[in-house]
Write a protein that holds these residues in place. Sequence first.
Motif, PDB file in Angstrom:
ATOM      1  N   LEU A 114     -54.276   5.396  17.419  1.00  0.00           N
ATOM      2  CA  LEU A 114     -55.244   4.587  18.160  1.00  0.00           C
ATOM      3  C   LEU A 114     -56.639   4.710  17.561  1.00  0.00           C
ATOM      4  O   LEU A 114     -57.407   3.747  17.539  1.00  0.00           O
ATOM      5  N   PHE A 115     -56.988   5.902  17.084  1.00  0.00           N
ATOM      6  CA  PHE A 115     -58.335   6.149  16.552  1.00  0.00           C
ATOM      7  C   PHE A 115     -58.222   6.787  15.181  1.00  0.00           C
ATOM      8  O   PHE A 115     -58.357   8.004  15.053  1.00  0.00           O
ATOM      9  N   PRO A 116     -57.986   5.971  14.152  1.00  0.00           N
ATOM     10  CA  PRO A 116     -57.779   6.534  12.806  1.00  0.00           C
ATOM     11  C   PRO A 116     -58.973   7.365  12.335  1.00  0.00           C
ATOM     12  O   PRO A 116     -58.813   8.258  11.522  1.00  0.00           O
ATOM     13  N   GLY A 117     -60.130   7.080  12.879  1.00  0.00           N
ATOM     14  CA  GLY A 117     -61.325   7.808  12.463  1.00  0.00           C
ATOM     15  C   GLY A 117     -61.464   9.158  13.127  1.00  0.00           C
ATOM     16  O   GLY A 117     -62.455   9.857  12.903  1.00  0.00           O
ATOM     17  N   GLY A 118     -60.489   9.543  13.949  1.00  0.00           N
ATOM     18  CA  GLY A 118     -60.542  10.856  14.568  1.00  0.00           C
ATOM     19  C   GLY A 118     -61.535  10.917  15.721  1.00  0.00           C
ATOM     20  O   GLY A 118     -61.835   9.911  16.364  1.00  0.00           O
ATOM     21  N   LYS A 119     -62.028  12.108  15.953  1.00  0.00           N
ATOM     22  CA  LYS A 119     -62.872  12.356  17.117  1.00  0.00           C
ATOM     23  C   LYS A 119     -64.128  11.483  17.118  1.00  0.00           C
ATOM     24  O   LYS A 119     -64.546  11.005  18.174  1.00  0.00           O
ATOM     25  N   ALA A 120     -64.704  11.285  15.942  1.00  0.00           N
ATOM     26  CA  ALA A 120     -65.921  10.476  15.881  1.00  0.00           C
ATOM     27  C   ALA A 120     -65.638   9.059  16.362  1.00  0.00           C
ATOM     28  O   ALA A 120     -66.446   8.461  17.079  1.00  0.00           O
ATOM     29  N   GLU A 121     -64.486   8.519  15.961  1.00  0.00           N
ATOM     30  CA  GLU A 121     -64.179   7.159  16.408  1.00  0.00           C
ATOM     31  C   GLU A 121     -63.892   7.126  17.909  1.00  0.00           C
ATOM     32  O   GLU A 121     -64.215   6.144  18.587  1.00  0.00           O
ATOM     33  N   MET A 122     -63.290   8.198  18.411  1.00  0.00           N
ATOM     34  CA  MET A 122     -63.069   8.250  19.867  1.00  0.00           C
ATOM     35  C   MET A 122     -64.395   8.182  20.607  1.00  0.00           C
ATOM     36  O   MET A 122     -64.557   7.405  21.544  1.00  0.00           O
ATOM     37  N   ALA A 123     -65.344   8.999  20.184  1.00  0.00           N
ATOM     38  CA  ALA A 123     -66.645   9.001  20.855  1.00  0.00           C
ATOM     39  C   ALA A 123     -67.330   7.647  20.685  1.00  0.00           C
ATOM     40  O   ALA A 123     -67.945   7.136  21.615  1.00  0.00           O
ATOM     41  N   ALA A 124     -67.206   7.064  19.500  1.00  0.00           N
ATOM     42  CA  ALA A 124     -67.830   5.759  19.275  1.00  0.00           C
ATOM     43  C   ALA A 124     -67.215   4.705  20.191  1.00  0.00           C
ATOM     44  O   ALA A 124     -67.928   3.855  20.742  1.00  0.00           O
ATOM     45  N   ALA A 125     -65.891   4.778  20.364  1.00  0.00           N
ATOM     46  CA  ALA A 125     -65.229   3.812  21.251  1.00  0.00           C
ATOM     47  C   ALA A 125     -65.710   3.985  22.682  1.00  0.00           C
ATOM     48  O   ALA A 125     -65.946   3.003  23.396  1.00  0.00           O
ATOM     49  N   VAL A 126     -65.881   5.226  23.101  1.00  0.00           N
ATOM     50  CA  VAL A 126     -66.372   5.466  24.454  1.00  0.00           C
ATOM     51  C   VAL A 126     -67.783   4.916  24.608  1.00  0.00           C
ATOM     52  O   VAL A 126     -68.108   4.242  25.591  1.00  0.00           O
TER      53      VAL A 126
ATOM     54  N   LEU B 253     -75.216  11.490  14.628  1.00  0.00           N
ATOM     55  CA  LEU B 253     -74.040  10.663  14.374  1.00  0.00           C
ATOM     56  C   LEU B 253     -74.108   9.335  15.113  1.00  0.00           C
ATOM     57  O   LEU B 253     -73.626   8.313  14.625  1.00  0.00           O
ATOM     58  N   PHE B 254     -74.673   9.370  16.319  1.00  0.00           N
ATOM     59  CA  PHE B 254     -74.649   8.185  17.175  1.00  0.00           C
ATOM     60  C   PHE B 254     -76.049   7.710  17.529  1.00  0.00           C
ATOM     61  O   PHE B 254     -76.240   7.022  18.532  1.00  0.00           O
ATOM     62  N   ALA B 255     -77.011   8.064  16.694  1.00  0.00           N
ATOM     63  CA  ALA B 255     -78.411   7.801  17.021  1.00  0.00           C
ATOM     64  C   ALA B 255     -78.640   6.329  17.366  1.00  0.00           C
ATOM     65  O   ALA B 255     -79.338   6.013  18.331  1.00  0.00           O
ATOM     66  N   GLY B 256     -78.056   5.439  16.590  1.00  0.00           N
ATOM     67  CA  GLY B 256     -78.277   4.016  16.824  1.00  0.00           C
ATOM     68  C   GLY B 256     -77.762   3.565  18.172  1.00  0.00           C
ATOM     69  O   GLY B 256     -78.482   2.923  18.949  1.00  0.00           O
TER      70      GLY B 256
END
Lengths: 184, 184
Positions: B45-57, B113-116
């Motif tokens: 579901l999230f090939p990018g791992g944890k970072a992609e999970m947080a980004a999706a949230v 990582l998520f500044a933007g």
Amino acid sequence: MTGPSGRAAAVAVLAEVFRERGYEGASLALIGARTGLGKGSLYHLFPGGKAEMAAAVLAEIREWFEAAVFAPLRGGDPADGIRTMLAQVRAYFRSGRRMCLVGILALTGERDLFAGEIAGYFSEWRTALADALRRAGHGREADGLSEHCLTAVQGALVLARALDDPAVFERALAAWEQRLLPEV
Amino acid sequence: MTGPSGRAAAVAVLAEVFRERGYEGASLALIGARTGLGKGSLYHLFPGGKAEMAAAVLAEIREWFEAAVFAPLRGGDPADGIRTMLAQVRAYFRSGRRMCLVGILALTGERDLFAGEIAGYFSEWRTALADALRRAGHGREADGLSEHCLTAVQGALVLARALDDPAVFERALAAWEQRLLPEV
DNA sequence: CCGACTCTGTACCGATCGGTACAGACGATG
DNA sequence: CATCGTCTGTACCGATCGGTACAGAGTCGG
């Protein structure tokens, strides 16, 4: 006899590391690098490990605020106490560039470990400020004002960091200076 | 075709886990246990791992606020928009028992990582509220009021959790309802 | 019935985690 | 110089970290 002074210096560095990375993000490797201390020294100074390091930092923060902020609020001229609080807070948080470790620890899962210290810090601040406000003439508003002022400081720190704009913190402090000390 | 619905359900659980434990504190083991998904499914579901999970949230949070809070502020009756904002915020943060993930991520080291996304969330909220306030009659106060309201919400969440007292959040919202909507 | 594709459980990877054990360096005291 | 307690660098521990590899289960259209 480098004992106490060495520990105090370590606590100061630890405070910055915890502020920047949070409790879990502050690894012993990073702590060692930043303090210049090996694990041997670290565990000699803080036999309880990371938890004792954080506890020591929290205790130091509490002592500093007690002397620099809470005491002036409780004793002496209330308006002077409030002015002192605002000035000390502005300096302590480096105009919004430095975060509040107590707030950070409150948000993540480690809150349970330090729940007592965290709650005590804010509750002492709140009652000290309410006391000063009551003596300064704000009547039944004092309790609400005091609580809202603390939330504003914490929130301004969050927003200043989120927007990467320390001016948010400065504007919040300026607004509260006017609100708490209306007399010109 | 459990694809999108499965992912949406996972994102909802992920949001709670990140809220409770922060980014670093939310381990893949915990995430797997809470979502009921193995690593295979998770990384499918999230090939990018944890970072992609947080980004999706973060993306899901932004979409929700855009529809439920920002849009009502920008269009239609400004007073209605503000009332909607207060009601939605009260419900979303469960009267102070649920934390703001954007604020949490802003404080710790993952901010970079998520500044933007983080800055965008708050800045969109701030300008939408300022717009509504301007149209509601607050003149040049609108910008300042809007920023201070956001800091109050964030700070109230921090203080409510620090003191383990959701009433702090309720009191802050009530005070701002009076301040933003003075007309009875 | 057949591949083709989507999904998922499991074994495994190297790195790092917090913490421990301990030998030796060091400075003070005798 | 001998001795003792304080301090510290280093090697090491088991556990867990995020991430990868992959085989097999389920599910389709053809």
